[in-house]
Write an enzyme that holds these catalytic residues in place. Structure first.
Site, PDB file in Angstrom:
ATOM      1  N   LEU A   1      -1.222   7.172   8.548  1.00  0.00           N
ATOM      2  CA  LEU A   1      -2.370   6.305   8.738  1.00  0.00           C
ATOM      3  C   LEU A   1      -1.888   5.210   7.605  1.00  0.00           C
ATOM      4  O   LEU A   1      -2.813   4.943   6.713  1.00  0.00           O
ATOM      5  CB  LEU A   1      -3.641   7.039   8.368  1.00  0.00           C
ATOM      6  CG  LEU A   1      -4.039   8.162   9.140  1.00  0.00           C
ATOM      7  CD1 LEU A   1      -5.202   9.050   8.749  1.00  0.00           C
ATOM      8  CD2 LEU A   1      -4.046   7.933  10.790  1.00  0.00           C
ATOM      9  N   PRO A   2      -1.001   4.362   7.823  1.00  0.00           N
ATOM     10  CA  PRO A   2      -0.740   3.078   7.061  1.00  0.00           C
ATOM     11  C   PRO A   2      -1.823   2.199   7.274  1.00  0.00           C
ATOM     12  O   PRO A   2      -2.313   2.018   8.489  1.00  0.00           O
ATOM     13  CB  PRO A   2       0.755   2.518   7.529  1.00  0.00           C
ATOM     14  CG  PRO A   2       0.849   3.139   9.079  1.00  0.00           C
ATOM     15  CD  PRO A   2       0.160   4.105   9.010  1.00  0.00           C
ATOM     16  N   HIS A   3      -2.230   1.711   6.141  1.00  0.00           N
ATOM     17  CA  HIS A   3      -3.280   0.842   6.230  1.00  0.00           C
ATOM     18  C   HIS A   3      -3.336  -0.117   5.089  1.00  0.00           C
ATOM     19  O   HIS A   3      -2.648   0.067   3.973  1.00  0.00           O
ATOM     20  CB  HIS A   3      -4.677   1.461   6.174  1.00  0.00           C
ATOM     21  CG  HIS A   3      -4.753   2.450   4.888  1.00  0.00           C
ATOM     22  ND1 HIS A   3      -4.251   3.712   4.652  1.00  0.00           N
ATOM     23  CD2 HIS A   3      -5.201   2.303   3.578  1.00  0.00           C
ATOM     24  CE1 HIS A   3      -4.359   4.365   3.760  1.00  0.00           C
ATOM     25  NE2 HIS A   3      -5.235   3.524   2.980  1.00  0.00           N
ATOM     26  N   ALA A   4      -3.996  -1.223   5.355  1.00  0.00           N
ATOM     27  CA  ALA A   4      -3.898  -2.435   4.358  1.00  0.00           C
ATOM     28  C   ALA A   4      -5.176  -3.482   4.515  1.00  0.00           C
ATOM     29  O   ALA A   4      -5.658  -3.359   5.729  1.00  0.00           O
ATOM     30  CB  ALA A   4      -2.684  -3.373   4.499  1.00  0.00           C
TER      31      ALA A   4
ATOM     32  N   ARG B   1       0.886  -1.179   0.107  1.00  0.00           N
ATOM     33  CA  ARG B   1      -0.069  -0.032   0.096  1.00  0.00           C
ATOM     34  C   ARG B   1       0.873   1.342   0.108  1.00  0.00           C
ATOM     35  O   ARG B   1       0.699   2.121  -0.618  1.00  0.00           O
ATOM     36  CB  ARG B   1      -0.967   0.060   1.323  1.00  0.00           C
ATOM     37  CG  ARG B   1      -1.535   1.349   1.544  1.00  0.00           C
ATOM     38  CD  ARG B   1      -2.476   1.963   0.383  1.00  0.00           C
ATOM     39  NE  ARG B   1      -2.821   3.130   0.392  1.00  0.00           N
ATOM     40  CZ  ARG B   1      -2.284   4.309   0.098  1.00  0.00           C
ATOM     41  NH1 ARG B   1      -1.009   4.254  -0.235  1.00  0.00           N
ATOM     42  NH2 ARG B   1      -2.648   5.612   0.379  1.00  0.00           N
TER      43      ARG B   1
END
Length: 154
Positions: free
Chosen positions: A64-67, A50
């Site tokens: 806000l790292p997201h996956a 991502r």
């Protein structure tokens, strides 16, 4: 406000410092494994994939790292507070020290977007971020993140 269903008190860490974004993703993955029983390699790979699309730093020291993860049943979060900020490639060129990792099932659809929006709204509040930065206790941080904040309208 961030739901306490989204963020378990055990999923909060205060970390002295981080040497790289990759190490940060490994730490997020390790916490996700400990708290939510996710495969750390899958989580880290998904976060890196991502992030390759563009930095998930949103400015003002927040990322806000997201996956999407196939082995999770609902949207869950991990929060890290870094005592020494890390360069994260933010558009405002500010290093990050408040990181909220968000993990959603592959088919989460709108739930993932709602959770991301709630986290983003919450961490856009400069007063709340100041409270987070002033506290080094995970349970206090959890309370700050999940308490319902009210404002007095004139």
């Amino acid at each position: 406000m961030i739901s306490s269903d989204l963020l378990s008190p055990e999923a909060i860490r205060v970390i002295p410092g981080m040497s790289s974004k990759k190490r940060l993703f490994n730490t997020l993955s390790d916490v996700a494994e400990q708290v939510y029983h996710l495969c750390p390699e899958s989580v880290c790979d998904a976060l890196m994939e991502r992030e390759s699309l563009g930095p998930t730093a949103v400015g003002q020291g927040v990322a806000l790292p997201h996956a999407r993860i196939d082995s999770i049943d609902r949207v869950r979060g991990v929060f890290l507070k870094l005592e020494r900020p890390l360069d994260f490639g933010a558009a405002d060129r500010q290093p990050v020290d408040l990181i909220f990792g968000l993990f959603a099932p592959e088919d989460a659809g709108v739930d993932h977007l709602k959770a991301l929006a709630a986290v983003s709204r919450t961490l856009r509040d400069p007063d709340l971020c100041a409270l987070l930065r002033a506290n080094g206790d995970a349970s206090t941080i959890h309370t700050v993140l999940t308490q319902r904040r009210t404002t007095n309208a004139a």
